[in-house]
Design an enzyme around this catalytic site. Structure first.
Site, mmCIF file in Angstrom:
data_model
loop_
_atom_site.group_PDB
_atom_site.id
_atom_site.type_symbol
_atom_site.label_atom_id
_atom_site.label_comp_id
_atom_site.label_asym_id
_atom_site.label_seq_id
_atom_site.Cartn_x
_atom_site.Cartn_y
_atom_site.Cartn_z
ATOM 1 N N MET D 76 53.889 43.777 38.582
ATOM 2 C CA MET D 76 54.820 42.547 38.467
ATOM 3 C C MET D 76 54.540 41.130 38.390
ATOM 4 S SD MET D 76 57.341 44.023 39.661
ATOM 5 C CE MET D 76 57.678 45.463 40.112
ATOM 6 N N CYS D 77 53.372 40.742 37.881
ATOM 7 C CA CYS D 77 52.255 40.045 36.835
ATOM 8 C C CYS D 77 52.900 39.626 35.961
ATOM 9 C CB CYS D 77 50.596 40.938 37.160
ATOM 10 S SG CYS D 77 50.121 39.885 38.696
ATOM 11 N N HIS D 78 52.468 38.691 35.541
ATOM 12 C CA HIS D 78 52.908 38.129 34.048
ATOM 13 C C HIS D 78 51.694 37.928 33.086
ATOM 14 C CE1 HIS D 78 55.509 36.235 37.422
ATOM 15 N NE2 HIS D 78 57.400 36.092 36.354
ATOM 16 N N MET D 114 45.662 36.310 41.014
ATOM 17 C CA MET D 114 45.789 37.822 40.600
ATOM 18 C C MET D 114 44.461 37.590 39.846
ATOM 19 S SD MET D 114 47.372 39.330 43.289
ATOM 20 C CE MET D 114 46.230 40.465 42.314
ATOM 21 N N GLU D 115 44.353 37.001 38.589
ATOM 22 C CA GLU D 115 43.641 36.916 37.675
ATOM 23 C C GLU D 115 41.797 37.298 38.319
ATOM 24 O OE1 GLU D 115 46.051 35.654 37.846
ATOM 25 O OE2 GLU D 115 47.135 37.105 35.566
ATOM 26 N N ASP D 129 29.252 50.932 40.381
ATOM 27 C CA ASP D 129 28.841 52.125 39.531
ATOM 28 C C ASP D 129 27.502 51.761 39.328
ATOM 29 O OD1 ASP D 129 29.717 54.058 37.880
ATOM 30 O OD2 ASP D 129 29.129 52.582 36.337
#
Lengths: 159, 159, 159, 159, 159, 159
Positions: D76-78, D114-115, D129
């Site tokens: 749902m992120c733009h 969110m970024e 990793d």
């Protein structure tokens, strides 16, 4: 069609339109597509009893994600800062059909039809994928533009 | 349908099928879709005189590229080492329709229907994009599986 | 650690391990992470009453899709033909916490920890995104490997 | 919470918020996460003697690249025109911990939390990793928002 | 060239080769490219004093990541389970040139030249990007195949 | 170079430049690259008789698509709303060379050189891929910036 013809590359090669001179306006597009199921598949989907689970929620999310990647899929599309994408489902009992309506909005220099279409068709493909273990002859059909507003060519609406 | 029902997540959530135990066999799938144009648009496309240029070549390449990214678009699809993808076009003069046939092949543990469908539908969306400056009421329709072979469920063919 | 040291690039540069000589075996990995919410947010999520809707289903699909793209995100990871990915949620009422468990499987030449981790953490980020309109101090914590089997180093299990 | 509740889809389905009406302002977000290593792994990392090489540089680049693809990962992120992304590492000798701080900036209609989170967590996964050949019980923990400014809800800062 | 000609699509359209019948063998390819800098830029890069920081490490990671996505970029390439990718740099003081050598390996049904080339050229583009603030007339040149082995056509080596 | 040096991260790490304070202006960049073929390959390409079909159309579409994904490939590049991308080919009979010119345009806060370069080099790699069945010693060479305008540093043009 004179306007368009002036755009034609003399040798017919594919080309991206330069939208740099277009006005930045609010753009909306709504596209529709339909997934025609058998009675049995429709009932399993409606009862959320498909082997792969909840088809419509999965399809909604797949459609929204795909709309945001339209510019990666359709070669001559421009990247657009979408402000809204939605995918809505109307299960039609009588015809065992899922009607999918997808909407995209942006403030930009070019229309968002392809984003709405991509959302609708990827949602339909996802419904197919979620149902294909129980039915092979599913039909995806009737995909068309319902509404478009915000560009130079004015509002188009067939609803 | 007992086999499928045994797969059902008890709460109806979407789920990926574990294909780790399936046999690795040669898999082929062919899907079809149709783009219905107006007479005028069809003629422009046939004459390679569309404003955005060569629609079918662009659509072929877009479809092939999209097939390879099916696993990114359709949530429950598995990544597959595709050995072949093709997208073929048959322009039907009488009905001003472009019939699109897409084929995918792999040696893998699961079928390639979704890859063939994704190639066909992204090719159709690209034809739409290349034609949309001259026509808004284009229809993408009749998308269905034509052939599938190589899995446990045997060969399916409606051609 | 002699084995690892023999792999070291003499100047400390990042490098991808060549897995071409490793045996192709069944590999499984399970990773866990936790999203700690406030009581109020937890209750909204449990009641499926969040402004952005169904957080867990959206997170499950996001996690599964992300696992398939691990090789694009983690520079030294190998592309792997995943046969199965799952993301499971356990809401823990007492601590207002969502426990996320992600599992990945493949038959390949290298382990699938990073795929399980990527699924778990992208699912957690999606839960965050779905809840962030109602709470800003959400915590994502306790991300660790629960189980790994199938490689040369044997089975690891802390459950 | 009245404002948020007015956004709720009546049936609880996931939905993207329409940000088309929001003001375009300068937005900044900073997120933090922590990778807890064993003493031995921490020392190898600090000495740039890990089998896979320079963990922090690889993690920094992975985090920056991932931030730019947040809209592909979080449903749902733009999509946002990021003007800046940074990932910073503070190795904490006493606790054998790498503290990761990620920052994102944009001039846009929605926040960039969110970024920042995606950059931080993908950087942490990359550290994992790069270290996993020498340690399996690494912990990624304490991921939270440190700072957010630029939106209607004002400045949030817990530093 | 009879073998190749038999593959030609009768109408000259682009096509993907079906590799399903080819033997699965160990494949290696090495490609080379060169970035020619000014003396001043070369010295800044060698001293790790460029405004955007460490050019070669960034380029190495970008090249490795790009190799894994070759099938998304080059339309007729097949997705391949790469077992190894490396990008190596040799700064040549006399000519102020960075020589880039990229290597790709797989066990597959088709060669990995395009993966090696994509790694080399994206690494070169990244060096350009890291240096472009201080020099505009950088040249990327001399990109060619150095080595290829493992396919039906035998070993090719020009080193 | 004082301006650039003030940007240097004290420890030489790679970093993204913050473009948030830059003016949003019309930006254009044109890059050039060359694919040097053998006489035989050039003639097959010119006659559209290559085994894999139409090399230049495939390369044009691949280049345009790649330009739109530059920010995913080049770590420190910003995502940009490209308004136009074009890839043009000039086959030079005498030298059996395909000269590729790629152009990118945007209204943004940073230049579009990397987008033009990425389009040019991915187009060149695609020409290589389409020709490699008939020739192994193809050379991609002479890649350089032809034109850049719209930023603070003024217009650069070497044509």
């Amino acid at each position: 069609m004179t306007a368009q013809l002036s755009h034609i590359d003399e040798d017919g090669n594919a080309r991206m339109v330069d939208v740099g001179h277009k006005a930045q306006t609010q753009r909306v597009a709504i596209a529709e597509t339909r997934v025609v199921l058998s009675r049995e598949t429709f009932d399993l989907l409606a009862a959320n009893a498909l082997p792969k689970g909840d088809a419509l929620t999965t399809a909604k999310i797949a459609g929204i994600l795909a709309a945001k990647r339209t510019f990666e899929l359709i070669p001559m599309c421009h990247p657009l800062p979408l402000s809204y994408v939605d995918v809505r489902f109307t299960p039609v009992e009588e015809t065992a059909t899922i009607v999918i309506e997808a909407e995209a909005r942006t403030a930009g220099q070019t229309g968002v039809e392809m984003e709405a279409f991509t959302a609708a068709q990827v949602a339909a493909l996802t419904v197919y994928d979620m149902c294909k273990a129980v039915q092979k002859d599913i039909l995806i059909t009737g995909c068309r533009l319902l509404h478009k507003s915000g560009g130079k060519s004015g509002t188009y609406d067939v609803r």
